[in-house]
Design a protein around this motif. Structure first.
Motif, PDB file in Angstrom:
ATOM      1  N   GLU A 367      33.851  25.803 -33.915  1.00  0.00           N
ATOM      2  CA  GLU A 367      35.046  26.290 -33.228  1.00  0.00           C
ATOM      3  C   GLU A 367      36.255  25.406 -33.545  1.00  0.00           C
ATOM      4  N   THR A 373      36.022  31.709 -32.781  1.00  0.00           N
ATOM      5  CA  THR A 373      35.797  31.966 -31.362  1.00  0.00           C
ATOM      6  C   THR A 373      34.557  32.833 -31.221  1.00  0.00           C
ATOM      7  N   SER A 400      38.002  26.252 -24.162  1.00  0.00           N
ATOM      8  CA  SER A 400      38.343  27.287 -25.146  1.00  0.00           C
ATOM      9  C   SER A 400      37.678  28.617 -24.837  1.00  0.00           C
TER      10      SER A 400
END
Length: 426
Positions: A367, A373, A400
C-alpha cells in the motif's frame, strides 16, 4: 634433357595447380568478422547493457536488433567452413533471413515479447578473454529465468555493439548455436547423390527442424513436440535439437517437460552449465535439496545475483519450509525493493505460512510503496485464515482503510510456482 623437360613441366604444372589451389583456398578461407571489432571500455559496455535492458523491459525490439550484429555472428560460425566469398555472403544473408522468419521475428522481437510482464536487468560488467561483457538477467512474464552474457565490441564507427552472447540456459555462445544448425545444413548440401543414397533415412532434414520452430513460435507446443519426435535421430540428439524439445515441452509441463530435461542431462552428464534447467527438473521430482543446490550453482556461475533469493524462496515455499522461504525473500526485497511482483510473492509465502503479522506488514508495504488500496479481504479465499486473525482486525483499522477508496485486489498477485510450465527465453 627430355626427362629434365618433363620434370620441369611437372614442376610448372604443380606450381600452376598449386598456385590455383592456394588462390582458391585464400578465396575460401574467411577472416573472423568479429576480429574487425575494437575493444569497448567497461563504461561503454555498461551504458549499452543498461540501455538494452531498459528498452527490452519496455517491449522495444529495435534497439537490440540495431545493436546486435547478427550477420557477423553468423559469419563467425562459418569461419571453419571453406566457402567462396559470394557463397559465404549468400549463406549469411539467407540463413539470417530464414532464422528470423522461422522464429516469428528478429531476436529483438522475441526478447521484447518474452520480457512482457517480466523484467530485464543489467547485473554487472566484466571482462572475458579481452572483451567486455554485460551480464543481463532476463525474467519473462511467467517468471522463467535466464541470463545473457552480452559480448561488447566497437565497430568501425566507434559504436558499441553486441557481437555475440552466452546463453546460460543452454550453455553456449550464440555463434555455437548457429553453427550447430548451419554446419549440418552445409554438409548436407555438399553430399553427392551416392552419399545421400547410402545415408538413406539419416538425411538431415533442416526444413522439418524449421517447421518445429514455427509451430512452437505459434504456440502449438503439443504439435511441435510431436513433430520434433519425427525428426531424424542426428538432429534430435544434437544439443540444438534437445534444447528445442525442452523449450516446446516446457509449455506443456508434466512428464513431457521432465523427459525433455532428463534427455539433456543424460546427453551431457558432466556439463556444469545445465544447472539452470536442472532446477525445474528437481522441483518436478520434489527433490528440494538438489533444486536448491542447483540454484547455488547458478549463483556461483553468474557471480552472484540477489534475484536468486527470490528463486530460492519459491522452491522453499512449495517444499513447506516457510521460515527459510520468508528469510530468502526478505533478502531479495532488501536488495531490489522496487519489484512489486516480488512483494506479492512474499505475501503468498506469508499466507502459506499462516504468518498473519507478516501478511499484514507486507500488505502495508504494498500500500505504501505502490499506492495500492484494498477491498475487504474477508471474502477472498486465499485470505480466509488471515481474515479471522487479530492481525487482520488491526490491519482493517489502519488509517488508510478509512478512505473508502477501491483499488487493486490482492488476488491479482498470484505468482507461478517453481516448475510451472513456462516458455524459455531465446
Amino acid at each position: 634433357m627430355r626427362a629434365t623437360i618433363i620434370i620441369l613441366l611437372c614442376v610448372v604444372a604443380a606450381a600452376v595447380i598449386g598456385g590455383g589451389y592456394v588462390a582458391m583456398e585464400r578465396a575460401r578461407t574467411a577472416v573472423s568478422p568479429l576480429a574487425t571489432y575494437g575493444t569497448a571500455s567497461a563504461d561503454e559496455a555498461r551504458a549499452l547493457g543498461e540501455h538494452l535492458a531498459t528498452s527490452l523491459s519496455a517491449g522495444q525490439a529495435k534497439d537490440f536488433d540495431a545493436a546486435f550484429d547478427l550477420p557477423a555472428v553468423v559469419g563467425e560460425a562459418l569461419v571453419p567452413v571453406r566457402l567462396f566469398p559470394a557463397e559465404r555472403e549468400r549463406f549469411i544473408t539467407n540463413f539470417t533471413a530464414g532464422m528470423n522468419k522461422a522464429t516469428a521475428g528478429t531476436l529483438g522481437v522475441q526478447l521484447a515479447a518474452g520480457a512482457k510482464g517480466g523484467m530485464v536487468k543489467l547485473i554487472r560488467v566484466h571482462e572475458v578473454a579481452g572483451r567486455q561483457r554485460a551480464l543481463v538477467r532476463f525474467v519473462n512474464g511467467d517468471d522463467a529465468l535466464n541470463y545473457f552474457d552480452l559480448v561488447i565490441g566497437k565497430d568501425a564507427l566507434g559504436h558499441a555493439r553486441v557481437i555475440d552472447y552466452y546463453n546460460f540456459l543452454n550453455g553456449q555462445m550464440f555463434n555455437q548455436i548457429v553453427a550447430g544448425v548451419a554446419l549440418p545444413s552445409i554438409a548436407e548440401s555438399r553430399k553427392t547423390s551416392l552419399e545421400r543414397l547410402i545415408d538413406g533415412g539419416n538425411r538431415i532434414d533442416m526444413a522439418a527442424f524449421v517447421e518445429v520452430t514455427k509451430l512452437a513460435a505459434a504456440g502449438k507446443h503439443a504439435e511441435a513436440v510431436a513433430r520434433w519426435k519425427e525428426l531424424p535421430e542426428p538432429l534430435r540428439a544434437s544439443r540444438v535439437g534437445l534444447f528445442l524439445r525442452m523449450q516446446c515441452a516446457q509449455a506443456i509441463g508434466g512428464d513431457e517437460y521432465q523427459q525433455a530435461i532428463d534427455a539433456i542431462t543424460s546427453a551431457f552428464p558432466d556439463d556444469g552449465s545445465l544447472a539452470l534447467i536442472q532446477i525445474d527438473g528437481f522441483v518436478l521430482r520434489k527433490d528440494w535439496n538438489h533444486a536448491l543446490a542447483s540454484i547455488d550453482q547458478v549463483d556461483r556461475s553468474v557471480g552472484g545475483d540477489p534475484y536468486l533469493d527470490c528463486t530460492r524462496a519459491g522452491v522453499l515455499r512449495v517444499a513447506g519450509r516457510f521460515a527459510e522461504a520468508e528469510l530468502a525473500m526478505s533478502r531479495y526485497l532488501a536488495a531490489e525493493p522496487g519489484v512489486k511482483k516480488a512483494w506479492w510473492s512474499a505475501v503468498d509465502i506469508a499466507l502459506a505460512a499462516k504468518d498473519h503479522a507478516e501478511t499484514a506488514r507486507l500488505l502495508g508495504e504494498l500500500e505504501r510503496r505502490f499506492h495500492i488500496t484494498f477491498k475487504d479481504l474477508a471474502n477472498t479465499k486465499a485470505y480466509a485464515d488471515f481474515a479471522t486473525s487479530p492481525e487482520y482486525a488491526q490491519w482493517l483499522a489502519r488509517p488508510s482503510a478509512q478512505t473508502g477508496r477501491q483499488g487493486e485486489r490482492s488476488t491479482e498477485a498470484a505468482v507461478a510456482e517453481p516448475g510451472a510450465p513456462e516458455p524459455a527465453a531465446p
